[in-house]
Scaffold this motif. Structure first.
Motif, PDB file in Angstrom:
ATOM      1  N   PRO A 269       9.219 -10.617  -7.360  1.00  0.00           N
ATOM      2  CA  PRO A 269      10.136 -11.359  -6.486  1.00  0.00           C
ATOM      3  C   PRO A 269      11.326 -10.523  -6.033  1.00  0.00           C
ATOM      4  CG  PRO A 269       9.449 -12.752  -8.312  1.00  0.00           C
ATOM      5  CD  PRO A 269       8.967 -11.358  -8.625  1.00  0.00           C
ATOM      6  N   ASP A 270      11.875  -9.702  -6.940  1.00  0.00           N
ATOM      7  CA  ASP A 270      13.004  -8.849  -6.569  1.00  0.00           C
ATOM      8  C   ASP A 270      12.568  -7.804  -5.539  1.00  0.00           C
ATOM      9  OD1 ASP A 270      14.661 -10.215  -8.240  1.00  0.00           O
ATOM     10  OD2 ASP A 270      14.611  -8.729  -9.868  1.00  0.00           O
ATOM     11  N   ALA A 271      11.358  -7.290  -5.706  1.00  0.00           N
ATOM     12  CA  ALA A 271      10.840  -6.311  -4.740  1.00  0.00           C
ATOM     13  C   ALA A 271      10.713  -6.946  -3.364  1.00  0.00           C
ATOM     14  CB  ALA A 271       9.483  -5.780  -5.207  1.00  0.00           C
ATOM     15  N   ILE A 272      10.200  -8.168  -3.314  1.00  0.00           N
ATOM     16  CA  ILE A 272      10.025  -8.868  -2.033  1.00  0.00           C
ATOM     17  C   ILE A 272      11.376  -9.156  -1.399  1.00  0.00           C
ATOM     18  CG2 ILE A 272       9.182 -11.007  -0.985  1.00  0.00           C
ATOM     19  CD1 ILE A 272       7.025 -11.007  -3.237  1.00  0.00           C
ATOM     20  N   THR A 273      12.365  -9.527  -2.217  1.00  0.00           N
ATOM     21  CA  THR A 273      13.707  -9.798  -1.702  1.00  0.00           C
ATOM     22  C   THR A 273      14.307  -8.542  -1.083  1.00  0.00           C
ATOM     23  OG1 THR A 273      14.075 -11.552  -3.328  1.00  0.00           O
ATOM     24  CG2 THR A 273      16.029 -10.559  -2.311  1.00  0.00           C
ATOM     25  N   ARG A 274      14.140  -7.396  -1.753  1.00  0.00           N
ATOM     26  CA  ARG A 274      14.701  -6.155  -1.213  1.00  0.00           C
ATOM     27  C   ARG A 274      13.971  -5.749   0.069  1.00  0.00           C
ATOM     28  NH1 ARG A 274      15.352  -0.766  -4.782  1.00  0.00           N
ATOM     29  NH2 ARG A 274      17.124  -1.977  -5.576  1.00  0.00           N
ATOM     30  N   LEU A 275      12.677  -5.855   0.060  1.00  0.00           N
ATOM     31  CA  LEU A 275      11.910  -5.421   1.226  1.00  0.00           C
ATOM     32  C   LEU A 275      12.074  -6.370   2.410  1.00  0.00           C
ATOM     33  CD1 LEU A 275       8.576  -4.412  -0.562  1.00  0.00           C
ATOM     34  CD2 LEU A 275      10.214  -2.838   0.513  1.00  0.00           C
ATOM     35  N   GLY A 276      12.186  -7.663   2.117  1.00  0.00           N
ATOM     36  CA  GLY A 276      12.173  -8.656   3.182  1.00  0.00           C
ATOM     37  C   GLY A 276      10.758  -9.169   3.401  1.00  0.00           C
ATOM     38  N   HIS A 277      10.642 -10.375   3.919  1.00  0.00           N
ATOM     39  CA  HIS A 277       9.331 -11.006   4.045  1.00  0.00           C
ATOM     40  C   HIS A 277       8.433 -10.277   5.033  1.00  0.00           C
ATOM     41  CE1 HIS A 277      10.877 -15.140   2.433  1.00  0.00           C
ATOM     42  NE2 HIS A 277      11.119 -14.126   1.603  1.00  0.00           N
ATOM     43  N   ASN A 278       8.966  -9.854   6.173  1.00  0.00           N
ATOM     44  CA  ASN A 278       8.130  -9.190   7.181  1.00  0.00           C
ATOM     45  C   ASN A 278       7.619  -7.845   6.687  1.00  0.00           C
ATOM     46  OD1 ASN A 278       8.290 -11.249   9.084  1.00  0.00           O
ATOM     47  ND2 ASN A 278      10.160 -10.427  10.002  1.00  0.00           N
ATOM     48  N   VAL A 279       8.502  -7.073   6.055  1.00  0.00           N
ATOM     49  CA  VAL A 279       8.074  -5.769   5.526  1.00  0.00           C
ATOM     50  C   VAL A 279       7.018  -5.978   4.448  1.00  0.00           C
ATOM     51  CG1 VAL A 279       8.808  -3.703   4.301  1.00  0.00           C
ATOM     52  CG2 VAL A 279      10.272  -4.670   6.071  1.00  0.00           C
ATOM     53  N   THR A 280       7.243  -6.958   3.571  1.00  0.00           N
ATOM     54  CA  THR A 280       6.261  -7.262   2.522  1.00  0.00           C
ATOM     55  C   THR A 280       4.916  -7.624   3.138  1.00  0.00           C
ATOM     56  OG1 THR A 280       7.981  -8.054   1.012  1.00  0.00           O
ATOM     57  CG2 THR A 280       5.725  -8.790   0.594  1.00  0.00           C
ATOM     58  N   HIS A 281       4.935  -8.453   4.160  1.00  0.00           N
ATOM     59  CA  HIS A 281       3.699  -8.854   4.843  1.00  0.00           C
ATOM     60  C   HIS A 281       2.947  -7.639   5.362  1.00  0.00           C
ATOM     61  CE1 HIS A 281       1.751 -11.094   8.471  1.00  0.00           C
ATOM     62  NE2 HIS A 281       0.898 -10.909   7.487  1.00  0.00           N
ATOM     63  N   ASN A 282       3.658  -6.760   6.070  1.00  0.00           N
ATOM     64  CA  ASN A 282       3.009  -5.576   6.633  1.00  0.00           C
ATOM     65  C   ASN A 282       2.462  -4.650   5.548  1.00  0.00           C
ATOM     66  OD1 ASN A 282       3.478  -6.398   9.246  1.00  0.00           O
ATOM     67  ND2 ASN A 282       5.305  -5.154   9.530  1.00  0.00           N
ATOM     68  N   LEU A 283       3.200  -4.513   4.459  1.00  0.00           N
ATOM     69  CA  LEU A 283       2.734  -3.641   3.375  1.00  0.00           C
ATOM     70  C   LEU A 283       1.506  -4.225   2.683  1.00  0.00           C
ATOM     71  CD1 LEU A 283       6.125  -2.476   1.829  1.00  0.00           C
ATOM     72  CD2 LEU A 283       4.483  -1.071   3.085  1.00  0.00           C
ATOM     73  N   VAL A 284       1.467  -5.536   2.496  1.00  0.00           N
ATOM     74  CA  VAL A 284       0.293  -6.159   1.882  1.00  0.00           C
ATOM     75  C   VAL A 284      -0.941  -5.912   2.743  1.00  0.00           C
ATOM     76  CG1 VAL A 284      -0.799  -8.364   1.313  1.00  0.00           C
ATOM     77  CG2 VAL A 284       1.543  -7.906   0.564  1.00  0.00           C
ATOM     78  N   ILE A 285      -0.813  -6.072   4.049  1.00  0.00           N
ATOM     79  CA  ILE A 285      -1.934  -5.768   4.949  1.00  0.00           C
ATOM     80  C   ILE A 285      -2.339  -4.310   4.796  1.00  0.00           C
ATOM     81  CG2 ILE A 285      -2.670  -5.594   7.357  1.00  0.00           C
ATOM     82  CD1 ILE A 285      -0.813  -7.920   7.999  1.00  0.00           C
ATOM     83  N   SER A 286      -1.343  -3.435   4.763  1.00  0.00           N
ATOM     84  CA  SER A 286      -1.627  -1.998   4.655  1.00  0.00           C
ATOM     85  C   SER A 286      -2.404  -1.678   3.387  1.00  0.00           C
ATOM     86  CB  SER A 286      -0.304  -1.203   4.664  1.00  0.00           C
ATOM     87  OG  SER A 286       0.416  -1.428   5.857  1.00  0.00           O
ATOM     88  N   PHE A 287      -1.993  -2.256   2.253  1.00  0.00           N
ATOM     89  CA  PHE A 287      -2.649  -1.971   0.984  1.00  0.00           C
ATOM     90  C   PHE A 287      -4.039  -2.605   0.912  1.00  0.00           C
ATOM     91  CE2 PHE A 287       1.854  -1.685  -0.852  1.00  0.00           C
ATOM     92  CZ  PHE A 287       1.895  -0.322  -0.629  1.00  0.00           C
ATOM     93  N   ALA A 288      -4.229  -3.717   1.632  1.00  0.00           N
ATOM     94  CA  ALA A 288      -5.516  -4.419   1.581  1.00  0.00           C
ATOM     95  C   ALA A 288      -6.568  -3.777   2.479  1.00  0.00           C
ATOM     96  CB  ALA A 288      -5.323  -5.886   1.972  1.00  0.00           C
ATOM     97  N   LEU A 289      -6.138  -3.060   3.492  1.00  0.00           N
ATOM     98  CA  LEU A 289      -7.080  -2.541   4.488  1.00  0.00           C
ATOM     99  C   LEU A 289      -8.095  -1.567   3.906  1.00  0.00           C
ATOM    100  CD1 LEU A 289      -4.866  -1.949   7.659  1.00  0.00           C
ATOM    101  CD2 LEU A 289      -6.756  -3.554   7.424  1.00  0.00           C
ATOM    102  N   HIS A 290      -7.692  -0.799   2.892  1.00  0.00           N
ATOM    103  CA  HIS A 290      -8.586   0.246   2.394  1.00  0.00           C
ATOM    104  C   HIS A 290      -9.903  -0.325   1.860  1.00  0.00           C
ATOM    105  CE1 HIS A 290      -7.278  -0.822  -1.733  1.00  0.00           C
ATOM    106  NE2 HIS A 290      -8.411  -0.249  -2.101  1.00  0.00           N
ATOM    107  N   THR A 291      -9.897  -1.607   1.457  1.00  0.00           N
ATOM    108  CA  THR A 291     -11.127  -2.204   0.927  1.00  0.00           C
ATOM    109  C   THR A 291     -12.212  -2.310   1.997  1.00  0.00           C
ATOM    110  OG1 THR A 291     -10.339  -4.455   1.408  1.00  0.00           O
ATOM    111  CG2 THR A 291      -9.810  -3.545  -0.760  1.00  0.00           C
ATOM    112  N   LEU A 292     -11.817  -2.271   3.266  1.00  0.00           N
ATOM    113  CA  LEU A 292     -12.795  -2.369   4.354  1.00  0.00           C
ATOM    114  C   LEU A 292     -13.503  -1.048   4.611  1.00  0.00           C
ATOM    115  CD1 LEU A 292     -10.714  -4.452   6.938  1.00  0.00           C
ATOM    116  CD2 LEU A 292     -12.410  -5.298   5.307  1.00  0.00           C
ATOM    117  N   PHE A 293     -12.869   0.048   4.218  1.00  0.00           N
ATOM    118  CA  PHE A 293     -13.414   1.365   4.547  1.00  0.00           C
ATOM    119  C   PHE A 293     -14.380   1.825   3.457  1.00  0.00           C
ATOM    120  CE2 PHE A 293      -9.901   0.982   7.342  1.00  0.00           C
ATOM    121  CZ  PHE A 293     -10.167   1.794   8.428  1.00  0.00           C
ATOM    122  N   HIS A 294     -15.480   1.095   3.355  1.00  0.00           N
ATOM    123  CA  HIS A 294     -16.495   1.390   2.339  1.00  0.00           C
ATOM    124  C   HIS A 294     -17.868   1.030   2.881  1.00  0.00           C
ATOM    125  CE1 HIS A 294     -18.441   1.708  -1.572  1.00  0.00           C
ATOM    126  NE2 HIS A 294     -18.993   0.537  -1.339  1.00  0.00           N
TER     127      HIS A 294
END
Length: 393
Positions: A189-214
């Protein structure tokens, strides 16, 4: 060339040693090499030789005023000149690809398995049966939470905790050189607060994308992995360029750098039905390069990404793109992609950094190319940390 443009073109034939462009000159003409070979001499004395059939000479020999280097004919050459105003007006004409509707794909003349794949993709697109990849489920869930105005960092954290790997990466990224504050953060929660909701959203997408490249096909899996690794190289540079460019969002730039090659996925999936492509890496690369821009735009539209992302996918290799005076995210992507090839053999065939219109729109454009690259070098810790976090699968 259209008749009204051809009537304005000047074709000249020069011989060995003739000057094509002089350093410091302010000619109003844009020059293209049609036949032969020319030598570039930079202000520091470095020399380079290019032939008319090289990828470098698909672009104007020099666009910056005043011109930055001497260009001389090596042997007999043919050049074509157009007034700068004509070239600029052409570059600002609406691009059919920028107005493409969902489900439209531009076909090109081809033969063999590549042509079959073109038609397969075309027919599948026309019938609505083209197999486009789905957004990773956690990215879809996090989007719903972030878009709810009543949610807070704890609500978002509960969704992310369903994927411990992504949760751990968010903790790592908030403490990385690119995002860290005065104190270390250990809770989600503290990490999300520092990053902000939009940045967190974009980073989650970024980290999830690699699962498609298989892929279960070893040859195709290697291609997907190399594509992902290259995107992980480009994305952090996009992030840094976004950070130093007024009006740009670094995290948005990061995500654009990651998804610009997403069109590779459905092409590789479709190629499994063509052993000729799987067994011929060069032909597969050619097919991907010809199709990935339009297919990538389809994927991003399906996923609901905004136009900035679609345009970046469509124009990722349009080095001389110049639709407007102000920089946009595609400009960041073009500079980041060119930077990714520095030191590689392909760089010899690409335009110089200071030839790109995108370069002159960014803050970097007020500097020399050497100083521009030095800025990115100074940010190497941030770029390295992000690259490692993104590519670590």
């Amino acid at each position: 060339m259209a008749p009204h443009i051809a009537s304005e073109a000047i074709v000249e034939h020069l011989v060995d040693g003739d000057s094509v462009i002089k350093a410091g000159s302010q000619s109003s003409e844009i020059t293209f090499l049609m036949q032969g070979e020319v030598e570039f001499v930079q202000q520091d004395g470095k020399r380079a030789i290019y032939t008319a059939d090289s990828e470098r000479c698909a672009y104007p020999l020099s666009v910056r005023i005043p011109h930055q280097y001497d260009i001389t004919a090596r042997g007999a050459i043919t050049i074509l000149k157009l007034e700068r105003d004509i070239v600029l007006s052409i570059s600002k004409l609406p691009d059919d690809s920028s107005e493409m509707q969902p489900g439209r794909i531009e076909l090109k003349e081809s033969g063999g398995p590549e042509a079959k794949l073109y038609w397969e993709l075309f027919e599948a697109t026309k019938s609505g049966k083209l197999q486009l990849p789905s957004m990773p489920s956690i990215a879809t869930r996090i989007a719903k939470v972030v878009n709810n105005a009543d949610t807070d960092s704890n609500d978002i954290a509960r969704v992310i905790q369903a994927d411990p790997t992504i949760a751990a990466r968010l903790i790592s990224v908030v403490n990385s050189a690119a995002y860290r504050g005065r104190s270390k953060i250990n809770s989600l929660p503290d990490a999300i607060t520092r990053l902000g909701h939009n940045v967190t959203h974009n980073l989650v997408i970024s980290f999830a994308l690699h699962t498609l490249f298989h892929s279960s096909f070893k040859a195709l899996n290697n291609k997907l992995r190399s594509t992902w690794q290259h995107s992980c190289y480009v994305a952090p540079v996009c992030h840094e360029l976004g950070r130093i460019t007024p009006g740009m969002s670094p995290d948005r730039a990061l995500l654009i750098g990651l998804v610009h090659n997403i069109g590779t996925l459905p092409i590789i999936n479709a190629s499994r039905g063509y052993p000729e492509l799987i067994d011929n890496p060069q032909l597969l690369d050619q097919t991907i390069n010809n199709l990935r821009h339009e297919i990538g735009a389809m994927v991003l539209r399906k996923w609901g990404f905004e136009n900035d992302f679609v345009q970046a996918a469509l124009h990722a290799d349009d080095w001389m793109r110049d639709p407007q005076e102000k920089p946009d995210y595609t400009d960041l992507l073009l500079i980041a992609r060119l930077h990714s090839y520095v030191g590689s053999p392909r760089m010899e065939q690409l335009p110089r950094l200071d030839l790109l219109p995108a370069y002159h729109k960014l803050a970097l454009g007020r500097l020399t190319p050497r100083h521009s690259l030095a800025i990115l070098q100074h940010a190497k810790a941030e770029i390295r940390d992000l690259r490692q976090l993104l590519s670590n699968t």
